[in-house]
Scaffold this motif. Structure first.
Motif, PDB file in Angstrom:
ATOM      1  N   THR A   1       0.881  -1.162   0.000  1.00 25.49           N
ATOM      2  CA  THR A   1       0.000   0.000   0.000  1.00 25.49           C
ATOM      3  C   THR A   1       0.921   1.215   0.000  1.00 25.49           C
ATOM      4  O   THR A   1       1.670   1.427   0.959  1.00 25.49           O
ATOM      5  CB  THR A   1      -0.904   0.014   1.240  1.00 25.49           C
ATOM      6  OG1 THR A   1      -1.772  -1.126   1.211  1.00 25.49           O
ATOM      7  CG2 THR A   1      -1.739   1.282   1.288  1.00 25.49           C
TER       8      THR A   1
ATOM      9  N   ALA B   1       2.492  -0.958   4.541  1.00 20.43           N
ATOM     10  CA  ALA B   1       1.819   0.303   4.221  1.00 20.43           C
ATOM     11  C   ALA B   1       2.853   1.420   4.312  1.00 20.43           C
ATOM     12  O   ALA B   1       3.481   1.611   5.359  1.00 20.43           O
ATOM     13  CB  ALA B   1       0.666   0.560   5.188  1.00 20.43           C
TER      14      ALA B   1
ATOM     15  N   CYS C   1      -2.192  -0.882   7.151  1.00 18.12           N
ATOM     16  CA  CYS C   1      -2.797   0.240   6.425  1.00 18.12           C
ATOM     17  C   CYS C   1      -3.776   1.046   7.259  1.00 18.12           C
ATOM     18  O   CYS C   1      -4.238   2.098   6.814  1.00 18.12           O
ATOM     19  CB  CYS C   1      -3.501  -0.277   5.157  1.00 18.12           C
ATOM     20  SG  CYS C   1      -4.958  -1.299   5.489  1.00 18.12           S
TER      21      CYS C   1
ATOM     22  N   ASN D   1      -4.505   5.475   0.372  1.00 16.10           N
ATOM     23  CA  ASN D   1      -4.677   5.140   1.780  1.00 16.10           C
ATOM     24  C   ASN D   1      -5.298   6.305   2.536  1.00 16.10           C
ATOM     25  O   ASN D   1      -6.463   6.268   2.877  1.00 16.10           O
ATOM     26  CB  ASN D   1      -3.362   4.713   2.430  1.00 16.10           C
ATOM     27  CG  ASN D   1      -3.582   3.853   3.674  1.00 16.10           C
ATOM     28  OD1 ASN D   1      -4.685   3.382   3.906  1.00 16.10           O
ATOM     29  ND2 ASN D   1      -2.542   3.648   4.470  1.00 16.10           N
TER      30      ASN D   1
END
Length: 434
Positions: free
Chosen positions: A66, A300, A311, A117
């Motif tokens: 991510t 993330a 995330c 995100n």
């Protein structure tokens, strides 16, 4: 009264499961995933072995990333820390060289990248170049956007040319009134217009990617529009529509008394979209805590290169490390003291608190992320393998094809982005449960 035949019921459930899988296969086929290099599959097996054995250090590269292009967002969604303007992190946009070096280190092993995100990705005017770096390596790429940003035809073409596999459009309403209840400051008509133009320009360019997915969070105030949204999407030619159950736990984001009263009435009465109904399929089941898939299979990465344990962690104080931008430091970060401490703690090799966010996981249902990711990769790998068998020449050419260098963003596109950049918020400390 005649009792229902359990055999018939079981057969019906099996038939529904098969239909679901066939539907998923068709959806994944549309994304056109490429078969990865054999070392990526060896790395997949290694990641699962390390997860199973609860290894303290990891050698496997991430299966999925991510990567947040920016934490700027022009909307004010009340249950989002960015929308509520409570992030303690500086605002900014990801630099190309940080992602470029990351791809040089782990790109041959990564299957999927989410380019979203905590912000609106389109507010980074170079997000298309980030996407092109990943798609050029055969990685399946996704971007989720509120799409409430002015876009020139040139920028839409750049997005299509980037190689993006799927664009997820967050549009929770069939009318401006319902849409604006949650997506505050969003421009409903602009979102629809952008979707239509994307579809038209994609058709004009003679390609099928990116697939456009209309994502609709189902609240009580908009659930009556589900059928209308399906009809609108079909008329527009949108590739798919997804109706999702929202998270309504406002405990992580401070809200006003007025909003708290409103949010208490937002849970849908349709059971299949109510996470808080224990009889609902959407009800969140919290797995045991022997391990967390995020610590072994995924990462993330924020716009500033900082690495979070998963995330859903947004506060700067909870970062586990930071990419230098010089390259070859990702694996050092995921094996640093913080990551090893939480792996050891989950595995029971250490006792007591680590002082890290994972001591009291804010989203424990995500600990089972490894199982979800394995199912996802299995489906993508099966689809790409079958496609390669059916169309070997086309797939060979696709594997050799490189994503063309994108032209730089125009001055007009840069200006349209800048109008949404506002000053950094005053940091707000979130009270954490112990």
């Amino acid at each position: 009264m005649t009792e229902p035949d359990p055999t018939t019921a079981a057969a019906g459930a099996d038939h529904a499961a098969w239909r679901h899988w066939l539907s998923r296969i068709r959806e994944v086929e549309g994304l056109k995933p490429r078969f990865r290099h054999p070392k990526a599959y060896v790395n997949w097996a290694r990641a699962n072995y390390e997860l199973l054995t609860r290894s303290s250090t990891v050698r496997a590269r991430p299966l999925k990333l991510t990567f947040d292009p920016t934490n700027y967002c022009q909307l004010r969604c009340p249950l989002c820390p960015t929308g509520a303007r409570i992030q303690d992190r500086d605002r900014g946009r990801a630099q190309l060289h940080v992602f470029e070096h990351l791809m040089e280190e782990v790109g041959d092993y990564v299957f999927l990248v989410d380019f979203f995100n905590w912000g609106e990705p389109l507010l980074n005017e170079r997000v298309e170049e980030l996407i092109a770096m990943a798609s050029g390596r055969g990685i399946v790429t996704f971007m989720s956007s509120n799409l409430s940003v002015p876009m020139s035809d040139t920028r839409i073409r750049r997005l299509v040319e980037s190689g993006l596999n799927q664009l997820i459009v967050s549009l929770d309403g069939a009318t401006p009134e319902t849409y604006g209840t949650y997506r505050r400051l969003g421009r409903f008509d602009l979102v629809l217009q952008n979707m239509k133009r994307l579809l038209a320009i994609r058709k004009e360019m003679g390609v099928t990617l990116p697939l456009i997915n209309w994502q609709f969070l189902v609240f009580r105030f908009n659930q009556h529009e589900i059928d209308t949204v399906r009809a609108m999407a079909q008329d527009m030619g949108v590739d798919s529509v997804t109706f999702r159950a929202p998270f309504l736990d406002e405990g992580r984001v401070p809200v006003s008394a007025e909003d708290k009263e409103k949010i208490a009435q937002w849970a849908p009465t349709l059971r299949e979209y109510n996470r808080y109904d224990p009889d609902s399929e959407a009800h969140t089941v919290v797995p045991p805590r022997p391990r967390c898939g995020w610590h072994y299979m995924s990462s993330a990465i924020n716009w500033d290169g900082t690495v979070a344990p998963c995330c859903t962690v947004f506060e700067k104080r909870d970062d586990f490390g930071r990419l230098s931008g010089a390259g070859q430091d990702y694996m050092k970060i995921v094996n640093n003291d913080a990551f090893r401490a939480v792996r050891d703690n989950f595995a029971g090799r250490t006792t007591g608190k680590t002082g890290l966010i994972c001591d009291v996981c804010p989203t424990p249902f995500l600990m089972n992320y490894g199982s979800h990711l394995n199912r996802q990769l299995l489906l993508y790998s099966m689809t790409s393998a079958l496609d390669a068998l059916r169309h070997p020449i086309q797939r060979f050419r696709a594997a050799r094809k490189k994503t063309a260098l994108l032209p730089p963003a125009t001055a007009a596109d840069r200006a349209s982005v800048e109008e949404f950049v506002d000053p950094a918020p005053v940091p707000v400390r979130i009270r954490r449960s112990s």
